[in-house]
Design a protein around this motif. Sequence first.
Motif, PDB file in Angstrom:
ATOM      1  N   LYS A   1      -2.184   1.163  -4.754  1.00 32.89           N
ATOM      2  CA  LYS A   1      -0.968   1.956  -4.682  1.00 32.89           C
ATOM      3  C   LYS A   1      -0.854   2.848  -5.920  1.00 32.89           C
ATOM      4  N   LYS A   2      -0.529   4.104  -5.713  1.00 32.46           N
ATOM      5  CA  LYS A   2      -0.395   5.032  -6.826  1.00 32.46           C
ATOM      6  C   LYS A   2       1.069   5.191  -7.193  1.00 32.46           C
ATOM      7  N   TRP A   3       1.513   4.373  -8.138  1.00 38.15           N
ATOM      8  CA  TRP A   3       2.893   4.424  -8.619  1.00 38.15           C
ATOM      9  C   TRP A   3       2.903   5.006 -10.030  1.00 38.15           C
ATOM     10  N   SER A   4       3.865   5.881 -10.316  1.00 38.28           N
ATOM     11  CA  SER A   4       4.016   6.407 -11.673  1.00 38.28           C
ATOM     12  C   SER A   4       5.309   5.852 -12.270  1.00 38.28           C
ATOM     13  N   PHE A   5       5.290   5.570 -13.565  1.00 41.40           N
ATOM     14  CA  PHE A   5       6.387   4.890 -14.243  1.00 41.40           C
ATOM     15  C   PHE A   5       6.936   5.769 -15.356  1.00 41.40           C
ATOM     16  N   LYS A   6       8.295   5.790 -15.475  1.00 38.05           N
ATOM     17  CA  LYS A   6       8.933   6.612 -16.508  1.00 38.05           C
ATOM     18  C   LYS A   6      10.161   5.900 -17.057  1.00 38.05           C
ATOM     19  N   LEU A   7      10.324   5.943 -18.373  1.00 42.24           N
ATOM     20  CA  LEU A   7      11.493   5.335 -19.012  1.00 42.24           C
ATOM     21  C   LEU A   7      12.738   6.166 -18.733  1.00 42.24           C
ATOM     22  N   GLU A   8      13.834   5.491 -18.379  1.00 40.58           N
ATOM     23  CA  GLU A   8      15.098   6.169 -18.085  1.00 40.58           C
ATOM     24  C   GLU A   8      16.243   5.445 -18.783  1.00 40.58           C
TER      25      GLU A   8
ATOM     26  N   LEU B   1      19.900   7.874  -8.002  1.00 46.02           N
ATOM     27  CA  LEU B   1      20.925   8.724  -7.397  1.00 46.02           C
ATOM     28  C   LEU B   1      20.615  10.210  -7.573  1.00 46.02           C
ATOM     29  N   GLU B   2      19.968  10.551  -8.690  1.00 48.19           N
ATOM     30  CA  GLU B   2      19.680  11.961  -8.989  1.00 48.19           C
ATOM     31  C   GLU B   2      18.294  12.384  -8.512  1.00 48.19           C
ATOM     32  N   ASP B   3      17.653  11.526  -7.708  1.00 43.20           N
ATOM     33  CA  ASP B   3      16.321  11.808  -7.154  1.00 43.20           C
ATOM     34  C   ASP B   3      15.265  12.030  -8.237  1.00 43.20           C
ATOM     35  N   LYS B   4      15.421  11.317  -9.365  1.00 42.74           N
ATOM     36  CA  LYS B   4      14.397  11.338 -10.407  1.00 42.74           C
ATOM     37  C   LYS B   4      13.415  10.180 -10.219  1.00 42.74           C
ATOM     38  N   ALA B   5      13.786   9.216  -9.372  1.00 47.35           N
ATOM     39  CA  ALA B   5      12.949   8.036  -9.153  1.00 47.35           C
ATOM     40  C   ALA B   5      13.175   7.515  -7.738  1.00 47.35           C
TER      41      ALA B   5
END
Length: 307
Positions: A84-91, A99-103
Motif C-alpha cells: 500500500k502506498k500511504w504518505s504521512f504528514k505531521l498536522e 475536514l479540510e481535505d488535507k488528509a
Amino acid sequence: MKHYFYLFTLMVVFVCFSCHQGNNKQKLATSKEQPQTVVNGNKKSKQMLIAPIEGGDTRVAVSKFMDAIVFSNVMNLEMQDHGKKWSFKLEDSTISALLEDKADITMMVWEYHNKPDIAKEHPEIQYISSISTNAREGFVVPEYTRALSVKDVKVKQRVFVDTIFLLKRLYGIRMETEQIIKTYDLPMTIKLCSEKELMSDMLRLYKQKKGFLASGWYPSLMFGLMDLNMVDRPTMNASERVDINIYATSKWCSSHPEEVKMMKRLRLDNEFFALALDVMMEHQDDLGEASRIIYRHNKKMFDKMLH
C-alpha cells in the motif's frame, strides 16, 4: 645536509597534506552518498517521521505527539509490506486535516467522549475502530507526592511548585485547568509547553524531588522515565479509560474497503505499548529507528491480525 633535511621536511608535509585532502574528499563523497532524512521539508540528522513513499494514494495525518508519530511510522512500514502506498504528514490538528481535505485518515486520535460523536457532528468523517481502550489522559503528579486527586494537591500545596505544566495544543484541558484553579483556589499559574518543554520541566523537577501538576497521557515516554500517578479531577476519574481511535473520511472509506477491514482488525495490547516505551526511551532522538525496532519485534503480531 641542511638542504636534505628541509627537502625531507617538505616532502613529509606534502604527503600529510595530500592524505588529509584525500580523507576530506572521501568523507565528502561518503556524506553525499548517505540518504538525507527529510521531515516536513527540513533536512535533519536523525529521523522523526519516516519519509513518505512518492505518489502515495492515501494521505495520513499524524499528530505531533511522540507516541502518535511512532505508531504511524510502524503502520507505514506495515502498509508498505502490504504493497500500500500511504504518505504521512505531521498536522497540528488531525481531525481538521480530514475536514479540510488535507488528509484521508488519521490513525491515533485520543477522545474523552464517545467514539461516534465526531462522526455525528461531521458526516464526512467516519469512525473505523479503537486500537486500544487502555489509554489514559489527564493530570499527572510524581508518585512520591502521594497525591491521588486535585484535592490532594490543594492540601499538599506546600510540596508543589506554583506552576501547572500543560501542552499548548490541549485547549480543552487548558479550559478545565483554569476552572479548577478557580474552584479550588489553587495558588498556581499555567505554563503552556511544547512536548519537549513539558518533558524537560517535569524531569528537572522530578530529579529535585519537587511536586508538580502536569498534563499527561499513557502510553507515553514520560511513564517510562518517571514514576507518575494519574490524579482524579472534577470532570474525570483517573481510573477511567479513553480510546485511541482511527478516523477517516467517508469518501476514502468507500473507495478503500480492503484497508478499512485491516484497520478494523487492528488491536494493540499493553505488551506492545510496554515494548514501545522501552524502545522510545533508548531512541528518543531518532523516532524513525525506534519505529523500525518496534515493527520488527511485532511483525508476527501484525501478520496474524492483518493478513
